[in-house]
Scaffold this motif. Structure first.
Motif, PDB file in Angstrom:
ATOM      1  N   ASN A   1       0.815  -1.213   0.000  1.00 23.86           N
ATOM      2  CA  ASN A   1       0.000   0.000   0.000  1.00 23.86           C
ATOM      3  C   ASN A   1       0.852   1.267   0.000  1.00 23.86           C
ATOM      4  O   ASN A   1       0.342   2.350  -0.113  1.00 23.86           O
ATOM      5  N   GLY A   2       2.139   1.149   0.165  1.00 24.09           N
ATOM      6  CA  GLY A   2       3.012   2.315   0.090  1.00 24.09           C
ATOM      7  C   GLY A   2       2.957   2.875  -1.330  1.00 24.09           C
ATOM      8  O   GLY A   2       3.817   2.572  -2.152  1.00 24.09           O
ATOM      9  N   ASP A   3       1.896   3.664  -1.604  1.00 22.41           N
ATOM     10  CA  ASP A   3       1.702   4.189  -2.968  1.00 22.41           C
ATOM     11  C   ASP A   3       2.755   5.251  -3.275  1.00 22.41           C
ATOM     12  O   ASP A   3       3.437   5.750  -2.384  1.00 22.41           O
ATOM     13  N   TYR A   4       2.828   5.605  -4.527  1.00 21.45           N
ATOM     14  CA  TYR A   4       3.750   6.665  -4.921  1.00 21.45           C
ATOM     15  C   TYR A   4       3.055   7.530  -5.971  1.00 21.45           C
ATOM     16  O   TYR A   4       2.060   7.133  -6.575  1.00 21.45           O
ATOM     17  N   ALA A   5       3.605   8.725  -6.131  1.00 21.74           N
ATOM     18  CA  ALA A   5       3.059   9.628  -7.149  1.00 21.74           C
ATOM     19  C   ALA A   5       4.171  10.016  -8.104  1.00 21.74           C
ATOM     20  O   ALA A   5       5.353   9.978  -7.729  1.00 21.74           O
ATOM     21  N   VAL A   6       3.790  10.311  -9.322  1.00 20.21           N
ATOM     22  CA  VAL A   6       4.796  10.747 -10.298  1.00 20.21           C
ATOM     23  C   VAL A   6       4.565  12.232 -10.560  1.00 20.21           C
ATOM     24  O   VAL A   6       3.496  12.645 -11.003  1.00 20.21           O
ATOM     25  N   ILE A   7       5.554  13.031 -10.193  1.00 14.19           N
ATOM     26  CA  ILE A   7       5.458  14.486 -10.375  1.00 14.19           C
ATOM     27  C   ILE A   7       6.585  14.919 -11.291  1.00 14.19           C
ATOM     28  O   ILE A   7       7.764  14.719 -10.967  1.00 14.19           O
ATOM     29  N   HIS A   8       6.214  15.441 -12.412  1.00 11.88           N
ATOM     30  CA  HIS A   8       7.191  15.855 -13.442  1.00 11.88           C
ATOM     31  C   HIS A   8       8.141  14.712 -13.777  1.00 11.88           C
ATOM     32  O   HIS A   8       9.357  14.895 -13.847  1.00 11.88           O
ATOM     33  N   GLY A   9       7.584  13.525 -13.864  1.00  5.70           N
ATOM     34  CA  GLY A   9       8.379  12.359 -14.258  1.00  5.70           C
ATOM     35  C   GLY A   9       9.189  11.752 -13.125  1.00  5.70           C
ATOM     36  O   GLY A   9       9.882  10.763 -13.317  1.00  5.70           O
ATOM     37  N   ARG A  10       9.059  12.334 -11.938  1.00  7.57           N
ATOM     38  CA  ARG A  10       9.822  11.791 -10.791  1.00  7.57           C
ATOM     39  C   ARG A  10       8.895  10.997  -9.883  1.00  7.57           C
ATOM     40  O   ARG A  10       7.761  11.388  -9.647  1.00  7.57           O
ATOM     41  N   ARG A  11       9.420   9.862  -9.374  1.00  8.23           N
ATOM     42  CA  ARG A  11       8.617   9.012  -8.479  1.00  8.23           C
ATOM     43  C   ARG A  11       8.725   9.582  -7.065  1.00  8.23           C
ATOM     44  O   ARG A  11       9.805   9.652  -6.489  1.00  8.23           O
ATOM     45  N   ILE A  12       7.602  10.004  -6.520  1.00  7.99           N
ATOM     46  CA  ILE A  12       7.580  10.595  -5.177  1.00  7.99           C
ATOM     47  C   ILE A  12       6.899   9.610  -4.236  1.00  7.99           C
ATOM     48  O   ILE A  12       5.724   9.273  -4.427  1.00  7.99           O
ATOM     49  N   GLU A  13       7.637   9.130  -3.250  1.00  7.77           N
ATOM     50  CA  GLU A  13       7.057   8.135  -2.332  1.00  7.77           C
ATOM     51  C   GLU A  13       6.651   8.758  -0.999  1.00  7.77           C
ATOM     52  O   GLU A  13       5.949   8.125  -0.216  1.00  7.77           O
ATOM     53  N   SER A  14       7.113  10.017  -0.752  1.00  7.01           N
ATOM     54  CA  SER A  14       6.745  10.660   0.517  1.00  7.01           C
ATOM     55  C   SER A  14       5.307  11.142   0.445  1.00  7.01           C
ATOM     56  O   SER A  14       4.972  12.021  -0.366  1.00  7.01           O
ATOM     57  N   PRO A  15       4.425  10.576   1.257  1.00  5.13           N
ATOM     58  CA  PRO A  15       3.009  10.976   1.194  1.00  5.13           C
ATOM     59  C   PRO A  15       2.814  12.447   1.572  1.00  5.13           C
ATOM     60  O   PRO A  15       1.948  13.123   1.004  1.00  5.13           O
ATOM     61  N   GLU A  16       3.645  12.962   2.520  1.00  3.29           N
ATOM     62  CA  GLU A  16       3.496  14.371   2.949  1.00  3.29           C
ATOM     63  C   GLU A  16       3.777  15.330   1.777  1.00  3.29           C
ATOM     64  O   GLU A  16       3.008  16.250   1.509  1.00  3.29           O
TER      65      GLU A  16
ATOM     66  N   ALA B   1       3.731  14.609  -1.400  1.00  2.59           N
ATOM     67  CA  ALA B   1       2.722  14.456  -2.450  1.00  2.59           C
ATOM     68  C   ALA B   1       1.443  15.199  -2.076  1.00  2.59           C
ATOM     69  O   ALA B   1       0.819  15.859  -2.925  1.00  2.59           O
ATOM     70  N   GLN B   2       1.085  15.127  -0.779  1.00  4.70           N
ATOM     71  CA  GLN B   2      -0.142  15.794  -0.317  1.00  4.70           C
ATOM     72  C   GLN B   2      -0.009  17.329  -0.444  1.00  4.70           C
ATOM     73  O   GLN B   2      -0.916  18.013  -0.935  1.00  4.70           O
ATOM     74  N   GLN B   3       1.150  17.822   0.008  1.00  5.44           N
ATOM     75  CA  GLN B   3       1.388  19.285  -0.080  1.00  5.44           C
ATOM     76  C   GLN B   3       1.336  19.757  -1.537  1.00  5.44           C
ATOM     77  O   GLN B   3       0.709  20.773  -1.857  1.00  5.44           O
ATOM     78  N   TYR B   4       1.967  18.958  -2.407  1.00  6.92           N
ATOM     79  CA  TYR B   4       2.006  19.306  -3.827  1.00  6.92           C
ATOM     80  C   TYR B   4       0.592  19.313  -4.414  1.00  6.92           C
ATOM     81  O   TYR B   4       0.209  20.229  -5.132  1.00  6.92           O
ATOM     82  N   ALA B   5      -0.176  18.304  -4.005  1.00 10.89           N
ATOM     83  CA  ALA B   5      -1.547  18.201  -4.513  1.00 10.89           C
ATOM     84  C   ALA B   5      -2.399  19.365  -4.027  1.00 10.89           C
ATOM     85  O   ALA B   5      -3.162  19.962  -4.808  1.00 10.89           O
ATOM     86  N   GLU B   6      -2.240  19.728  -2.737  1.00 11.43           N
ATOM     87  CA  GLU B   6      -3.015  20.842  -2.188  1.00 11.43           C
ATOM     88  C   GLU B   6      -2.686  22.158  -2.912  1.00 11.43           C
ATOM     89  O   GLU B   6      -3.567  22.953  -3.231  1.00 11.43           O
ATOM     90  N   LYS B   7      -1.380  22.345  -3.148  1.00 11.74           N
ATOM     91  CA  LYS B   7      -0.925  23.550  -3.861  1.00 11.74           C
ATOM     92  C   LYS B   7      -1.568  23.633  -5.244  1.00 11.74           C
ATOM     93  O   LYS B   7      -2.078  24.669  -5.656  1.00 11.74           O
ATOM     94  N   LYS B   8      -1.569  22.496  -5.902  1.00 12.87           N
ATOM     95  CA  LYS B   8      -2.133  22.460  -7.258  1.00 12.87           C
ATOM     96  C   LYS B   8      -3.634  22.709  -7.235  1.00 12.87           C
ATOM     97  O   LYS B   8      -4.185  23.401  -8.080  1.00 12.87           O
ATOM     98  N   LEU B   9      -4.286  22.132  -6.209  1.00  8.03           N
ATOM     99  CA  LEU B   9      -5.733  22.327  -6.106  1.00  8.03           C
ATOM    100  C   LEU B   9      -6.075  23.795  -5.853  1.00  8.03           C
ATOM    101  O   LEU B   9      -7.046  24.327  -6.398  1.00  8.03           O
ATOM    102  N   ASN B  10      -5.240  24.455  -5.035  1.00  9.08           N
ATOM    103  CA  ASN B  10      -5.471  25.889  -4.769  1.00  9.08           C
ATOM    104  C   ASN B  10      -5.357  26.715  -6.049  1.00  9.08           C
ATOM    105  O   ASN B  10      -6.168  27.611  -6.294  1.00  9.08           O
TER     106      ASN B  10
END
Lengths: 171, 186
Positions: free
Chosen positions: A98-113, A115-124
């Protein structure tokens, strides 16, 4: 001869040792037997013959059959055990995967914090864009309201015209 | 209680496997067969008895590790099993204990071609205990102490029975010899 007579008497009294009996057997087996001992040669011959008798049926089959049953049980338990172990391993492995990961600008991001901050910023930022995008809609609403007022003016004018007509007819 | 169960469980899994069983038990199967044949006086019945015993011993192999003298233990078990069989079929299987050697009739004489056959018949006509003891001693060459363990007798009782058995056979052989000589002289 005398010694053999004594040994034979001892034998028939049941007092000989295994070693002495072996001597007697050897004496009768060699064939050079005194005439007076001859009647007993067949007796010792019978003992020697009977010793050669063996069991006929293959006894090992019994054990093999028993072994097969046991092997079947062992196999059953082993396979069940392996299956159970696999299920258990998969069950234990699942939360770790369940240790999911996100891909941001082609980079694999495994830190959930992160990824969450990045997602919140984008949502704003999306929220801001939407706010700007909705401004023309508000203006349209104002135009709509003004048009409604214009419609009311025309309705009032129609009513005034009717009243004027009625007044002319009466006069 | 749980310790007992655990101990039984471990013993079961530590018990002898087929190779060990073959080496320790099956190696005596010929002796067991001869003993059974001597008691039952029938080769087929002896064969069945040995099979039965082997299966029973295999099923209870978990306790066989504690047996010190496997030959004596298996032969004692074999004798007990054969005696049980005789008890179950007493009327047809077992001859009376007091039965003595009877001179064979002409038909039997023709059947018993030689002295060896007649001696076998003499031994077979001995009471069960005597024929078992004489064969265990003279065929299998077993010590008196071991025969005592197998037959559940004292060593002295074994020696007495052995002596009686041998004396009877000796008497019958001498009678037989005399009869043959008389026939020759006639």
């Amino acid at each position: 001869m005398e010694m053999m007579n004594e040994l034979l008497d001892k034998y028939f009294r049941g007092e000989t040792s295994l070693h002495e009996e072996a001597e007697l057997k050897k004496y009768f087996a060699l064939g050079n037997v005194e005439k007076e001992h001859e009647p007993y040669r067949a007796l010792f011959g019978v003992f020697a013959e009977e010793k050669q008798e063996t069991v006929k049926a293959p006894l090992k089959k019994v054990i093999t059959k028993q072994n097969q049953i046991k092997t079947l049980w062992i196999k059953t338990f082993s396979y069940s055990g392996i299956a159970a172990a696999l299920v258990l391993a998969l069950w234990i492995q699942r939360p770790q995967q369940n240790g999911d990961y996100a891909v941001i600008h082609g980079r694999r991001i495994e830190s959930p914090e992160y990824a969450q901050q990045y997602a919140e910023k984008k949502l704003n930022s999306v929220n801001e864009i939407l706010k700007d995008g909705l401004k023309p809609m508000k203006r349209m609403e104002i135009v709509k309201k003004n048009l409604q007022l214009l419609n009311k003016i025309s309705e009032t004018q129609d009513k005034m015209n009717e009243l004027e007509k009625t007044h002319t007819i009466n006069n | 209680m749980s310790d007992v169960r655990c101990s039984t469980f471990l013993r079961h899994y530590k018990c002898m496997e087929s190779t060990q069983f073959n080496n320790q038990v099956l190696k005596h199967s010929d002796k067991l067969f001869r003993l059974a044949k001597s008691i039952l006086r029938n080769a087929d019945a002896a064969q069945d008895a040995v099979q039965d015993l082997i299966v029973k011993l295999w099923e209870k192999r978990s306790v066989l590790d504690d047996v010190e003298n496997m030959q004596a233990f298996t032969m004692r078990s074999m004798r007990n099993l054969c005696l049980d069989t005789i008890r179950q079929n007493r009327e047809e299987d077992e001859l009376p204990v007091e039965l003595e050697y009877v001179e064979p009739n002409p038909y039997q004489q023709a059947e018993q071609k030689d002295l060896a056959s007649r001696i076998r018949r003499m031994i077979d006509n001995l009471p069960e205990l005597q024929r078992t003891i004489i064969r265990m001693r003279d065929v299998e060459e077993i010590e008196i102490s071991e025969i005592a363990y197998i037959t559940l007798l004292t060593e002295n009782a074994v020696s007495v029975n052995l002596s009686r058995a041998r004396q009877k056979i000796r008497e019958q052989i001498l009678i037989e010899q005399k009869r043959v000589e008389e026939t020759v002289w006639k």
